[in-house]
Design a protein around this motif. Structure first.
Motif, PDB file in Angstrom:
ATOM      1  N   TYR A 146       7.795 -26.578  29.875  1.00 30.32           N
ATOM      2  CA  TYR A 146       7.511 -27.722  30.742  1.00 30.32           C
ATOM      3  C   TYR A 146       6.294 -27.382  31.589  1.00 30.32           C
ATOM      4  O   TYR A 146       6.272 -26.349  32.266  1.00 30.32           O
ATOM      5  CB  TYR A 146       8.708 -28.073  31.634  1.00 30.32           C
ATOM      6  N   ILE A 167       3.411 -28.224  34.545  1.00 30.20           N
ATOM      7  CA  ILE A 167       3.143 -28.901  35.809  1.00 30.20           C
ATOM      8  C   ILE A 167       1.743 -28.536  36.286  1.00 30.20           C
ATOM      9  O   ILE A 167       1.369 -27.359  36.279  1.00 30.20           O
ATOM     10  CB  ILE A 167       4.176 -28.495  36.878  1.00 30.20           C
ATOM     11  N   THR A 185       2.993 -32.803  34.275  1.00 29.57           N
ATOM     12  CA  THR A 185       3.384 -33.556  35.463  1.00 29.57           C
ATOM     13  C   THR A 185       2.610 -33.031  36.668  1.00 29.57           C
ATOM     14  O   THR A 185       2.497 -31.820  36.853  1.00 29.57           O
ATOM     15  CB  THR A 185       4.897 -33.415  35.699  1.00 29.57           C
ATOM     16  N   LEU A 245       2.071 -32.337  40.594  1.00 30.60           N
ATOM     17  CA  LEU A 245       2.690 -32.163  41.905  1.00 30.60           C
ATOM     18  C   LEU A 245       1.582 -31.920  42.926  1.00 30.60           C
ATOM     19  O   LEU A 245       0.669 -31.143  42.667  1.00 30.60           O
ATOM     20  CB  LEU A 245       3.649 -30.971  41.917  1.00 30.60           C
ATOM     21  N   ARG A 276      14.837 -31.737  30.756  1.00 28.23           N
ATOM     22  CA  ARG A 276      14.231 -32.524  31.829  1.00 28.23           C
ATOM     23  C   ARG A 276      15.146 -32.598  33.051  1.00 28.23           C
ATOM     24  O   ARG A 276      14.674 -32.615  34.195  1.00 28.23           O
ATOM     25  CB  ARG A 276      13.873 -33.912  31.320  1.00 28.23           C
ATOM     26  N   VAL A 282      14.868 -29.122  34.716  1.00 31.50           N
ATOM     27  CA  VAL A 282      13.595 -29.009  35.435  1.00 31.50           C
ATOM     28  C   VAL A 282      13.625 -29.837  36.718  1.00 31.50           C
ATOM     29  O   VAL A 282      13.216 -29.366  37.787  1.00 31.50           O
ATOM     30  CB  VAL A 282      12.416 -29.443  34.538  1.00 31.50           C
ATOM     31  N   GLY A 283      14.115 -31.061  36.638  1.00 33.87           N
ATOM     32  CA  GLY A 283      14.182 -31.910  37.821  1.00 33.87           C
ATOM     33  C   GLY A 283      15.018 -31.294  38.929  1.00 33.87           C
ATOM     34  O   GLY A 283      14.651 -31.365  40.115  1.00 33.87           O
ATOM     35  N   LEU A 338      13.198 -28.235  40.402  1.00 32.51           N
ATOM     36  CA  LEU A 338      12.121 -28.659  41.307  1.00 32.51           C
ATOM     37  C   LEU A 338      12.673 -29.040  42.682  1.00 32.51           C
ATOM     38  O   LEU A 338      12.003 -28.838  43.694  1.00 32.51           O
ATOM     39  CB  LEU A 338      11.342 -29.829  40.692  1.00 32.51           C
ATOM     40  N   ASP A 339      13.894 -29.563  42.708  1.00 29.73           N
ATOM     41  CA  ASP A 339      14.516 -29.841  44.009  1.00 29.73           C
ATOM     42  C   ASP A 339      14.782 -28.542  44.778  1.00 29.73           C
ATOM     43  O   ASP A 339      14.703 -28.519  46.009  1.00 29.73           O
ATOM     44  CB  ASP A 339      15.804 -30.634  43.825  1.00 29.73           C
ATOM     45  N   ALA A 386      12.974 -34.788  35.108  1.00 26.77           N
ATOM     46  CA  ALA A 386      11.524 -34.644  35.218  1.00 26.77           C
ATOM     47  C   ALA A 386      10.847 -35.561  34.195  1.00 26.77           C
ATOM     48  O   ALA A 386      11.419 -35.850  33.145  1.00 26.77           O
ATOM     49  CB  ALA A 386      11.127 -33.189  34.979  1.00 26.77           C
TER      50      ALA A 386
END
Length: 250
Positions: free
Chosen positions: A111, A113, A126, A128, A194, A197-198, A201-202, A229
């Motif tokens: 993944y 970012i 993605t 950030l 996903r 990953v989401g 990330l939190d 994500a």
């Protein structure tokens, strides 16, 4: 005769891997190409599904054909007909019972970012606008290796018989303005990466503690996971098979 075909694709314009009504899929485009080149109806079986917008830097499919093929010539002919966002890499003659999905013993996803806005990466990573706490995300990611039941990170729909996965590797790395998450396991649930990953990330944003992340896994409660994500950052990166499976034809 059964063949394994190694492919890669940019998933941006596709509604995932699997053939579906009223939506363009990678499998539909590939099967159409194989059927035209081989001059017979071909239905391929993939090593796994990818969702809408998800990419694959390595994917395998198997298909059956009556005659032995010149593998190099076939790869060339497939690529002449395939669209620019799908490529055939290698073709292998395999035993008749070989199966692209069931014989794979490990799969790796990446993944991506971006930490700086980059218009050329908008479909492939993605963005950030601030650096998350990578150290805490790695502490949380390491906890994944302690568990087998990942009901928390599974989509509600589907015909999954169980939610057990053996995760061999899960870690974040940073190179310049890019973060990459690598996760390797024997199998993955639909939408699992996903959701993982989401939720990680939190942790990185301080919305969830490392201890809280473990509680989320242990709960086996899908509602406890964070939002998934975005699809564009996800790549099926590697599919692994026993070495003896491949018998390269001439």
């Amino acid at each position: 005769m059964r063949y394994f075909l190694e492919i890669a694709y940019d998933g941006t314009r596709f509604h995932g891997w699997q053939v579906q009504p009223n939506a363009l899929s990678v499998q539909e485009v590939l099967d159409d190409c194989l059927s035209k080149v081989l001059r017979q109806p071909i239905s391929s079986t993939g090593s796994g599904r990818t969702d809408t917008g998800v990419h694959a830097s390595q994917q395998f499919v198997h298909f059956d054909v009556a005659q032995q093929l010149d593998t190099e010539q076939m790869v060339y002919r497939f690529n002449r007909l395939l669209p620019d966002d799908v490529v055939a890499r290698n073709l292998y003659l395999v035993p008749d019972e070989a199966h692209a999905r069931f014989d794979a013993f490990a799969r790796t996803y990446h993944y991506h970012i971006m930490l700086a806005k980059n218009p050329f990466k908008r479909y492939y990573a993605t963005y950030l606008n601030r650096l998350p706490d990578v150290e805490k995300m790695n502490q949380a990611a390491a906890i994944l290796l302690k568990y087998e039941d990942f009901t928390t990170f599974s989509k509600v729909k589907g015909d999954t018989k169980h939610y057990n996965c053996n995760i061999y590797e899960a870690a974040w790395s940073q190179e310049g303005e890019e973060l990459r998450f690598t996760i390797r396991a024997n199998r993955f649930l639909r939408g699992m990466v996903r959701l993982v990953v989401g939720t990680l990330l939190d942790v990185g944003r301080g919305k969830l503690t490392v201890e809280g992340f473990e509680e989320v896994i242990a709960s086996q409660d899908r509602s406890k996971a964070s939002g998934a994500a975005p699809a564009e950052g996800l790549y099926l990166a590697k599919v692994e098979y026993p070495e003896h499976l491949f018998q390269k034809s001439t």
